[in-house]
Design an enzyme around this catalytic site. Structure first.
Site, PDB file in Angstrom:
ATOM      1  CG  ASP A   1      -1.658  -1.337   1.480  1.00 18.74           C
ATOM      2  OD1 ASP A   1      -2.123  -1.625   0.547  1.00 18.74           O
ATOM      3  OD2 ASP A   1      -1.901  -1.773   2.478  1.00 18.74           O
TER       4      ASP A   1
ATOM      5  CD  GLU B   1      -8.809  -2.922  -0.876  1.00 21.52           C
ATOM      6  OE1 GLU B   1      -9.200  -2.827   0.320  1.00 21.52           O
ATOM      7  OE2 GLU B   1      -7.781  -3.757  -1.202  1.00 21.52           O
TER       8      GLU B   1
END
Length: 474
Positions: free
Chosen positions: A232, A409
């Site tokens: 991420d 997401e």
């Protein structure tokens, strides 16, 4: 060179060292969930197979005392694993029963070792190097579990202990050169002696990258870090360097082991690295979010922005997922900290009013536009956008829905040439309902939308999946 903690065969160095197994185990030996210890472990001294058990108490290594003491020529009932790195940290959690003396040792030979142990309800720091030995009594500790750890460098071994597993006290340190120097033939061991027995809950070992942000030694541009699992990433440029921040998946790995599940709940830190050429990367260590912001549940998926403010300093705002419950923020005036938590709770969470369809307010994406105004996007399945307050740690607008088709997401927000650019990851669902009119995006791909008036839901235009799922044929 793979610098992730690996399952190396034990080195057989003396007549008093016995390999325990040659078979790989189905779960990590540091959790003691197997009926036998794996090949990483060795019996030391006169320890026999009957001196320990992994079945008498499930999930624990029970070491039974054999009667020897520090003054004996051999330290009884001791198993250990080789020290694999010059700089390392190792820890264990244990409790003693029936009057045992037990703990952790740095062991080179029967006459060369350093111990941190519990004896008669007190913490002891002991050493024996040749004919020189000592036993320093530190303090009384409550019955039950004690956690101890040792940090090794080329110069010293430093010991710590904790009664709650959170707050550690330094017990003391010993010279590495007096033991013979930090080298591969030292063992980090667990022992019990005198009488009774001790139950060890886990054993953790990891390499420690020295402070001072050394360059990676692998010589490869990818992966950016070759010793730590991360995910991420987010980035910000500052003074000619690109600073990258990532989820510290390695923390979960260290907690659950190779066969454990990466369910993310153990992750309470973020990783920092930087580059000035996109090839050579400098590791700046971890942000201990759990310590900086003790109110969090977890810390994942950061998003970083910066702004020069009236005090003349550049302020950095690091937004992160507080598990799936909300989005928190940390601040600093340097890209590598120190970081502080300006709030005692999430900036936005599931209890925030006005979320609408955005029921999972995590995975933030932030940007500061040329006017100095901050914006934040969040959400999973459905997403929304909000204007931030002038302080960057408050909300200054209604939360407006982002009509992102097949949203999953990975929200991120940028400002490019007068336009707000919102990117996200599409879901895994069938595309039979696709009606946007553009090319149908592949599942789990990256798509983007643009707007010049971000708080107007109808102003956002879907464009394309700019990063297709590479696992699918075209």
């Amino acid at each position: 060179m793979n610098r992730i903690v690996s399952s190396l065969s034990a080195l057989i160095l003396t007549a008093n060292c016995y390999a325990l197994s040659t078979a790989d185990r189905k779960s990590p030996d540091w959790d003691f969930n197997n009926p036998e210890l794996g090949k990483e472990w060795s019996r030391l001294g006169n320890t026999s197979r009957e001196d320990y058990s992994l079945t008498e108490r499930g999930g624990f290594l029970r070491i039974k005392s054999g009667g020897d003491t520090l003054q004996s020529s051999v330290l009884s009932s001791l198993v250990g694993r080789p020290q694999e790195h010059r700089d390392f940290q190792s820890s264990t959690r244990f409790e003693v029963s029936d009057g045992a003396t037990a703990g952790m040792t740095v062991y080179l030979a029967a006459s060369s070792r350093y111990d941190l142990c519990v004896s008669d309800g007190r913490i002891h720091l002991r050493h024996r190097v040749g004919e020189n030995s000592g036993d320093k009594e530190l303090e009384a500790v409550p019955t039950g579990f004690i956690e101890v750890k040792v940090k090794g460098t080329p110069e010293e071994y430093k010991f710590y202990y904790s009664v709650d597993g959170v707050k550690f006290k330094e017990a003391g340190c010993f010279s590495a050169s007096e033991l013979g120097g930090i080298k591969p033939n030292a063992y980090i061991g667990l022992f019990s002696e005198g009488k009774g027995y001790a139950d060890f809950d886990f054993f953790k070992y990891r390499e420690v990258i020295p402070e001072g942000s050394p360059k990676l030694i692998s010589g490869n541009g990818n992966p950016l870090l070759d010793f730590q699992f991360t995910a991420d990433p987010t980035a910000v440029e500052h003074e000619g360097r690109l600073y990258v921040y990532a989820t510290n998946d390695h923390q979960q790995f260290e907690e659950v082991g190779r066969d454990g599940k990466n369910t993310y709940e153990r992750i309470k830190s973020l990783v920092m690295m930087s580059t000035d050429d996109m090839v050579n990367w400098t590791y700046h260590g971890n942000i201990d979010v759990g310590n900086v912001a003790p109110w969090i549940m977890a810390s994942w998926a950061p998003s970083i922005v910066k702004r020069k403010e009236e005090d003349g300093k550049t302020h950095f705002y690091l937004y992160f997922s507080n598990s799936g419950f909300g989005t928190g923020v940390l601040t600093a005036t340097s890209p590598v900290g120190p970081w502080t938590s300006p709030l005692d709770k999430s900036l936005v969470d599931a209890n925030t009013s006005g979320l609408g369809k955005c029921k999972v307010p995590f995975d933030p994406g932030a940007v500061i536009d040329p006017d100095g105004t901050g914006w934040l996007t969040i959400g999973a399945g459905n997403s929304c956008i909000m204007r931030l307050g002038a302080d960057m740690i408050s909300i200054d607008s209604e939360l407006k829905e982002l009509k992102a088709p097949h949203h999953f997401e990975a929200n991120e927000l940028n400002y490019i040439n007068g336009t707000y650019v919102y990117t996200y990851n599409t879901d895994w669902k069938d595309r039979g309902d696709w009606n946007v009119g553009e090319e149908v995006p592949s599942i789990c791909s990256m798509s983007y939308m643009t707007s010049k008036t971000p708080l107007d839901p109808d102003s956002w235009k879907y464009h394309h999946h700019y990063l297709k799922n590479p696992g699918l044929s075209t």
